[in-house]
Design an enzyme around this catalytic site. Structure first.
Site, short mmCIF file in Angstrom:
data_model
loop_
_atom_site.label_atom_id
_atom_site.label_comp_id
_atom_site.label_asym_id
_atom_site.label_seq_id
_atom_site.Cartn_x
_atom_site.Cartn_y
_atom_site.Cartn_z
N GLY A 235 1.61 5.40 -2.61
CA GLY A 235 1.83 6.66 -1.94
C GLY A 235 2.23 6.59 -0.48
O GLY A 235 2.42 7.63 0.15
N GLU A 272 -0.85 -0.32 -4.33
CA GLU A 272 0.22 -0.15 -5.31
C GLU A 272 1.42 0.58 -4.70
O GLU A 272 1.79 1.66 -5.16
CB GLU A 272 -0.29 0.64 -6.50
CG GLU A 272 -1.47 -0.01 -7.19
CD GLU A 272 -2.15 0.90 -8.20
OE1 GLU A 272 -2.86 0.37 -9.06
OE2 GLU A 272 -1.98 2.13 -8.10
N GLY A 274 5.08 1.68 -4.26
CA GLY A 274 6.36 1.68 -4.97
C GLY A 274 7.44 2.00 -3.95
O GLY A 274 8.22 1.16 -3.54
N ARG A 275 7.42 3.26 -3.52
CA ARG A 275 8.42 3.75 -2.57
C ARG A 275 8.55 2.86 -1.33
O ARG A 275 9.65 2.54 -0.90
CB ARG A 275 8.02 5.17 -2.14
CG ARG A 275 9.09 5.92 -1.35
CD ARG A 275 8.53 7.27 -0.85
NE ARG A 275 7.88 8.02 -1.91
CZ ARG A 275 8.52 8.80 -2.77
NH1 ARG A 275 9.81 8.96 -2.68
NH2 ARG A 275 7.86 9.43 -3.72
N ARG A 311 16.18 13.53 -7.33
CA ARG A 311 15.16 13.93 -6.35
C ARG A 311 15.49 15.23 -5.60
O ARG A 311 14.61 16.09 -5.44
CB ARG A 311 14.85 12.80 -5.38
CG ARG A 311 14.29 11.54 -6.10
CD ARG A 311 13.75 10.51 -5.13
NE ARG A 311 12.55 10.98 -4.48
CZ ARG A 311 12.48 11.41 -3.25
NH1 ARG A 311 13.54 11.40 -2.48
NH2 ARG A 311 11.34 11.84 -2.77
N TYR A 315 12.70 17.86 -6.53
CA TYR A 315 11.64 17.98 -5.52
C TYR A 315 12.12 18.65 -4.23
O TYR A 315 11.36 18.69 -3.25
CB TYR A 315 11.11 16.60 -5.13
CG TYR A 315 10.65 15.71 -6.26
CD1 TYR A 315 9.60 16.09 -7.10
CD2 TYR A 315 11.25 14.47 -6.46
CE1 TYR A 315 9.18 15.24 -8.12
CE2 TYR A 315 10.82 13.61 -7.47
CZ TYR A 315 9.78 14.02 -8.29
OH TYR A 315 9.37 13.17 -9.28
N CYS A 342 26.93 20.71 -14.71
CA CYS A 342 27.20 22.14 -14.81
C CYS A 342 25.93 22.96 -14.66
O CYS A 342 25.47 23.62 -15.60
CB CYS A 342 27.92 22.43 -16.12
SG CYS A 342 29.54 21.66 -16.11
N GLU A 343 25.32 22.88 -13.50
CA GLU A 343 24.17 23.71 -13.13
C GLU A 343 24.23 23.94 -11.62
O GLU A 343 24.58 23.03 -10.87
CB GLU A 343 22.84 23.00 -13.47
CG GLU A 343 22.61 22.84 -14.94
CD GLU A 343 21.15 22.59 -15.32
OE1 GLU A 343 20.25 22.91 -14.50
OE2 GLU A 343 20.93 22.07 -16.41
N TYR A 371 12.68 5.93 -7.30
CA TYR A 371 12.82 7.11 -8.15
C TYR A 371 14.26 7.62 -8.15
O TYR A 371 14.51 8.81 -8.23
CB TYR A 371 11.82 8.20 -7.71
CG TYR A 371 10.41 7.63 -7.58
CD1 TYR A 371 9.69 7.31 -8.72
CD2 TYR A 371 9.85 7.34 -6.34
CE1 TYR A 371 8.43 6.72 -8.62
CE2 TYR A 371 8.59 6.76 -6.22
CZ TYR A 371 7.89 6.46 -7.37
OH TYR A 371 6.65 5.88 -7.28
C1 LIG Z 1 3.42 6.30 -8.82
C2 LIG Z 1 2.21 5.49 -8.61
C3 LIG Z 1 2.13 4.62 -7.51
C4 LIG Z 1 3.22 4.45 -6.48
O1 LIG Z 1 3.50 5.54 -5.70
P1 LIG Z 1 4.50 5.36 -4.47
O2 LIG Z 1 4.51 6.67 -3.81
O3 LIG Z 1 5.83 4.99 -5.01
O4 LIG Z 1 3.95 4.28 -3.59
C5 LIG Z 1 1.00 3.84 -7.41
N1 LIG Z 1 -0.01 3.92 -8.31
C6 LIG Z 1 0.04 4.74 -9.36
C7 LIG Z 1 -1.09 4.77 -10.32
C8 LIG Z 1 1.14 5.56 -9.54
O5 LIG Z 1 1.18 6.39 -10.59
#
Ligand SMILES: *Cc1c(COP(=O)(O)O)cnc(C)c1O
Length: 419
Positions: A235, A272, A274-275, A311, A315, A342-343, A371
């Site tokens: 996150g 964890e 990701g982004r 995105r 969002y 087409c939206e 994403y």
């Molecule tokens: C999506 C997710 C993440 C990663 O979120 P980011 O915002 O991309 O860092 C980490 N843990 C879990 C369980 C998730 O579902």
């Protein structure tokens, strides 16, 4: 600050390669990932935390599961946060051993739980029901639990996950009884996990979540369970706008590890992201097919729509855009950058100043690594696009664009309707 790129002869460069050359060689739309930046982002986040305590980074691969990208992170020593059997198998294919993967599913089937545990991958349980089901599928395995901390954070309500009443995790008032039950069932309980949401830009919610986790860790200790790790989820947000501030991950790391070390016996922190790891490594290159003056608005029509990058439509996310083939030129007017779907909701960017875009120009969409491709679709029967990786002045294809014909291969026309 948002990532900046160099220009050479007025052309945007990435990883030492001209964006115009990439578009010509591989076609558009195309996602372009900078390998060096990917390594740097991993090392930044790992370094920020590992200075203070034993740290494991589990890259949240739902952000981007391209095998070449996973290979880079495997080499860097990353672990994996996987949310489906598809992600687990993809990461095994990319060379991750099962012990480097943790599986955090939500509302998953017995069949999937069996497959995951048969592969030797640890499960992070999301509900009491899932725990009871797992007890008969794979008794005695290592587990941890995702709890609902009652703290939420995120760039959109759609990706805020840790708030009270959320669909995710063990509700706070059931956490202790759940750990006690897990012990009785004979599980080997290793850790505790929370994920408050995606794209938070401030440190405080993470601290609030950690306070909740720490109190639970100490109550769980009273049950005779010594946890090995606290998993703070992902996150961590990134700046999508030119002047936006970055989250100070050094401060985040210091505060969180301080709390853990002062108040618990837990030796390992798991994150964890990701982004944070993948977002700014990648741009989306898209060609201008059309320009239109609609009176109240001017449009730049490009070949990437919400089928390619969802995105903005999903969002209302901001992605910075620039003309890659006339990079840094003075801007003339405001435009909406819109796609071929087409939206009316199909857009990439609203009200952006650009230097007099023309048919054939190349638009670079920034921060498309997280994403982006992983949420792409074939809507309007448009094939999924190509992906390229750049490194030291070289560009490699890491995914071929699909063909229209491939979209028919799994479809079956009943005999009576055949041509
Ligand atoms: C999506 C997710 C993440 C990663 O979120 P980011 O915002 O991309 O860092 C980490 N843990 C879990 C369980 C998730 O579902």
């Amino acid at each position: 600050m948002m990532r900046e790129f160099e220009a050479k002869d007025g052309i945007m460069q990435i990883g030492g390669v001209s964006t115009v050359d990439i578009a010509e060689e591989f076609g558009t739309p195309v996602y372009v990932t900078d390998e060096q930046r990917l390594r740097e982002n991993y090392r930044n986040i790992y370094g920020a935390f590992s200075r203070f305590m034993d740290t494991r980074i589990h890259y949240a691969c739902k952000a981007n599961t391209n095998l070449a990208i996973l290979r880079v992170l495997e080499q860097e020593g990353s672990g994996i946060d996987a949310v489906s059997i598809g992600e687990v198998k993809t990461c095994l294919k990319a060379g991750f051993s099962p012990d480097r993967i943790m599986y955090t599913g939500v509302n998953v089937s017995d069949r999937e739980l069996k497959e995951v545990t048969d592969l030797g991958v640890m499960v992070n349980l999301d509900s009491v029901c899932e725990m009871e089901r797992l007890a008969s599928i794979a008794p005695g395995v290592d587990v941890s639990f995702r709890i609902t901390p009652g703290v939420g954070s995120g760039h959109s309500a759609k990706v805020t996950t840790g708030n009270k009443g959320a669909k995710f995790g063990i509700p706070l008032d059931q956490v202790i009884s759940t750990y006690a039950r897990a012990k009785d069932l004979g599980f080997n309980v290793k850790g505790i996990h929370a994920h408050i949401g995606s794209g938070g830009q401030v440190v405080e919610p993470f601290m609030d979540m950690m306070e909740v986790l720490i109190e639970l860790v100490n109550e769980i200790k009273n049950l005779g369970i010594d946890l090995e790790f606290i998993d703070m989820g992902g996150g961590i947000g990134v700046p999508y706008r030119p002047q936006e501030e970055e989250m100070d991950v050094g401060e985040l790391a210091m505060n969180l590890t301080d709390m853990i070390q002062e108040e618990t016996d837990v030796k390992t922190i798991v994150l964890e992201p990701g982004r944070y790891i993948i977002c700014d490594t990648t741009i989306l290159l898209t060609r201008v097919n059309d320009v239109k003056d609609a009176g109240v608005k001017k449009y730049v029509g490009v070949d990437a729509g919400f089928n390619t990058l969802i995105r903005p439509a999903m969002y209302d996310s901001y992605h910075h855009v620039a003309l890659a083939n006339r990079f840094g030129k003075a801007c003339t007017d405001k435009y909406d950058v819109v796609g071929p779907i087409c939206e009316s909701g199909d857009y990439i960017a609203h009200d952006r100043v650009l230097p007099d875009p023309q048919v054939g120009d190349l638009v670079a969409v920034y921060d498309a690594g997280a994403y982006g491709f992983s949420m792409a679709s074939r809507y309007n029967s448009r094939p999924l696009c190509a992906e390229v990786m750049v490194c030291d002045g070289k560009a490699d294809l890491i995914r071929e664009a699909e063909t229209v014909e491939e979209q028919w291969t799994r479809q079956v026309i009943p005999e009576r309707l055949r041509l």
